[in-house]
Scaffold this motif. Structure first.
Motif, PDB file in Angstrom:
ATOM      1  N   ASP A 153     -11.724  -2.899   8.280  1.00 58.83           N
ATOM      2  CA  ASP A 153     -10.830  -2.580   7.173  1.00 58.83           C
ATOM      3  C   ASP A 153     -11.445  -3.006   5.741  1.00 58.83           C
ATOM      4  OD1 ASP A 153      -9.550  -0.282   8.597  1.00 58.83           O
ATOM      5  OD2 ASP A 153      -7.893  -1.937   9.271  1.00 58.83           O
TER       6      ASP A 153
ATOM      7  N   PHE B 122     -11.512  -1.505   1.849  1.00 60.64           N
ATOM      8  CA  PHE B 122     -10.994  -2.216   1.366  1.00 60.64           C
ATOM      9  C   PHE B 122     -12.039  -3.063  -0.190  1.00 60.64           C
ATOM     10  CE2 PHE B 122      -7.752  -3.874   4.306  1.00 60.64           C
ATOM     11  CZ  PHE B 122      -7.069  -2.251   3.817  1.00 60.64           C
TER      12      PHE B 122
ATOM     13  N   ARG C 243      -6.036  -6.117   1.116  1.00 55.72           N
ATOM     14  CA  ARG C 243      -5.420  -4.839   0.740  1.00 55.72           C
ATOM     15  C   ARG C 243      -4.633  -4.808  -0.185  1.00 55.72           C
ATOM     16  NH1 ARG C 243      -3.509  -4.335   5.347  1.00 55.72           N
ATOM     17  NH2 ARG C 243      -4.495  -2.730   6.189  1.00 55.72           N
TER      18      ARG C 243
ATOM     19  N   LEU D 154       0.539  -0.752  -0.267  1.00 50.88           N
ATOM     20  CA  LEU D 154      -0.276   0.196   0.085  1.00 50.88           C
ATOM     21  C   LEU D 154       0.869   1.740  -0.055  1.00 50.88           C
ATOM     22  CD1 LEU D 154      -2.812   1.503   0.151  1.00 50.88           C
ATOM     23  CD2 LEU D 154      -2.528   1.030   3.059  1.00 50.88           C
TER      24      LEU D 154
ATOM     25  N   ASP E 185      -5.522  -8.177   5.260  1.00 55.33           N
ATOM     26  CA  ASP E 185      -4.169  -8.250   4.235  1.00 55.33           C
ATOM     27  C   ASP E 185      -4.485  -8.728   3.012  1.00 55.33           C
ATOM     28  OD1 ASP E 185      -2.656  -7.641   6.552  1.00 55.33           O
ATOM     29  OD2 ASP E 185      -2.631  -9.038   7.733  1.00 55.33           O
TER      30      ASP E 185
END
Length: 349
Positions: free
Chosen positions: A189, A193, A135, A55, A132
């Motif tokens: 999160d 996303f 992301r 990121l 993760d």
């Protein structure tokens, strides 16, 4: 008493020092913390660090991409003596220009680093609900999206040349996975996303002319949603973590707002004219000649930049729906910012 205390302290330090040496096979050995041994990566334990790194690779080029796009589209003027920014302002960009290498290379780095995270997490427990991984898929999606929008041809991992349509297809594939995995993750999160990926997929579908799909995705984005790319005022690492729009406004004087945007009296386009100060700062052009109208929408190294939002989704939906919907949204947003209704042409363009 003082002598006794000093003796006890010296003895304690001696014990600590000897203990430290006893734990080292070679006290001259130094770990290189900037190097990662791929064999030592634990996909489960290191997933968060790896995905955040990808990121940050994207963030490092995102603000610069906005800057170069501003020069190229004429929203801003390069008040520079260096050739690259002036080439962008004239739309005479050469394929061997160092600035092109910077932009293309930055997007390529984000594609590769996010791809490596995706590879590392493949087959791990809870892969399809791993926040993760969501992301990393989001980073890959937007990296392909901007590669497709800004370049006619792209390459990935030394692969064959890809045209814009192929890159948009790749963007949509990654956005689709980000939506599914982020939704399954169930965390705040993961939801963010997934929603950002919905905006990205709608943008990509509109770009390729698939208005029906673009409208369907845009309509799913919840009201009030916004996802920003974060930046930081870290003097030791401003190139990588600082907002480059501010760096090239305050730090270098490279970005002058173009004439069409200087006197709009619109809160969305804050501009400081030549000679005036902003927060005690008086701006000046790097070339010493161009009238310097400074942008102050992004007014610090730590100013975030919006990546995806419900507002963008509404513009995508309006464009996918036709002229009447476009005019309604344009006038709604103009009214919300103190502007008169739009009175220009109403053809498709």
């Amino acid at each position: 008493m003082f002598t006794q205390s000093r003796t006890l302290l010296r003895g304690a330090l001696t014990v600590v020092t000897l203990a430290a040496f006893a734990g080292c096979s070679d006290f001259l050995t130094v770990d290189n913390t900037s190097t990662v041994d791929v064999g030592s990566i634990d996909p489960t334990k290191d997933a968060n660090t790896l995905s955040l790194s990808s990121l940050q690779d994207f963030a490092a080029i995102y603000s610069s991409l906005a800057m170069y796009d501003g020069w190229f589209t004429g929203a801003t003027i390069a008040s520079e003596t260096f050739q690259g920014p002036n080439d962008f302002s004239r739309r005479q960009v050469l394929n061997n220009d160092g600035d092109i290498t910077t932009v293309f290379g930055g997007i390529s780095t984000a594609i590769v680093s996010s791809g490596k995270v995706i590879d590392v997490l493949k087959g791990t427990p809870n892969e399809l609900s791993n926040v993760d991984l969501a992301r990393a898929e989001l980073v890959a999606g937007y990296s392909f999206e901007f590669m497709a929008e800004d370049f006619c041809i792209g390459t990935v991992r030394n692969g064959p040349a890809l045209d814009s349509a192929s890159m948009l297809d790749s963007a949509q594939a990654h956005f689709t996975r980000a939506i599914a995995i982020g939704t399954a993750a169930g965390s705040s999160d993961g939801t963010a996303f997934a929603n950002a990926a919905l905006v990205g997929r709608a943008r990509s579908e509109l770009q390729e002319g698939n208005k029906t799909a673009a409208l369907a995705d845009a309509d799913q984005v919840p009201d009030g949603f916004e996802y920003d790319i974060q930046y930081f005022n870290d003097n030791a690492n401003l190139t990588r973590v600082g907002n480059q729009l501010w760096a090239r406004t305050f730090g270098r004087g490279s970005i002058s707002v173009a004439p069409a945007y200087r006197d709009l009296n619109d809160p969305r386009v804050p501009v400081v004219p030549p000679g005036e100060t902003f927060q005690g700062v008086r701006f000046s052009p790097q070339d010493g000649t161009t009238p310097f109208y400074a942008q102050v929408k992004f007014a610090s190294y730590a100013a975030p930049i919006r990546l995806a939002s419900k507002l963008e989704a509404e513009y995508i939906a309006a464009e996918a729906s036709g002229n009447a919907a476009e005019l309604d949204l344009i006038n709604e947003r103009r009214g919300a910012n103190g502007q008169d209704p739009y009175t220009g042409p109403t053809d498709d363009a």
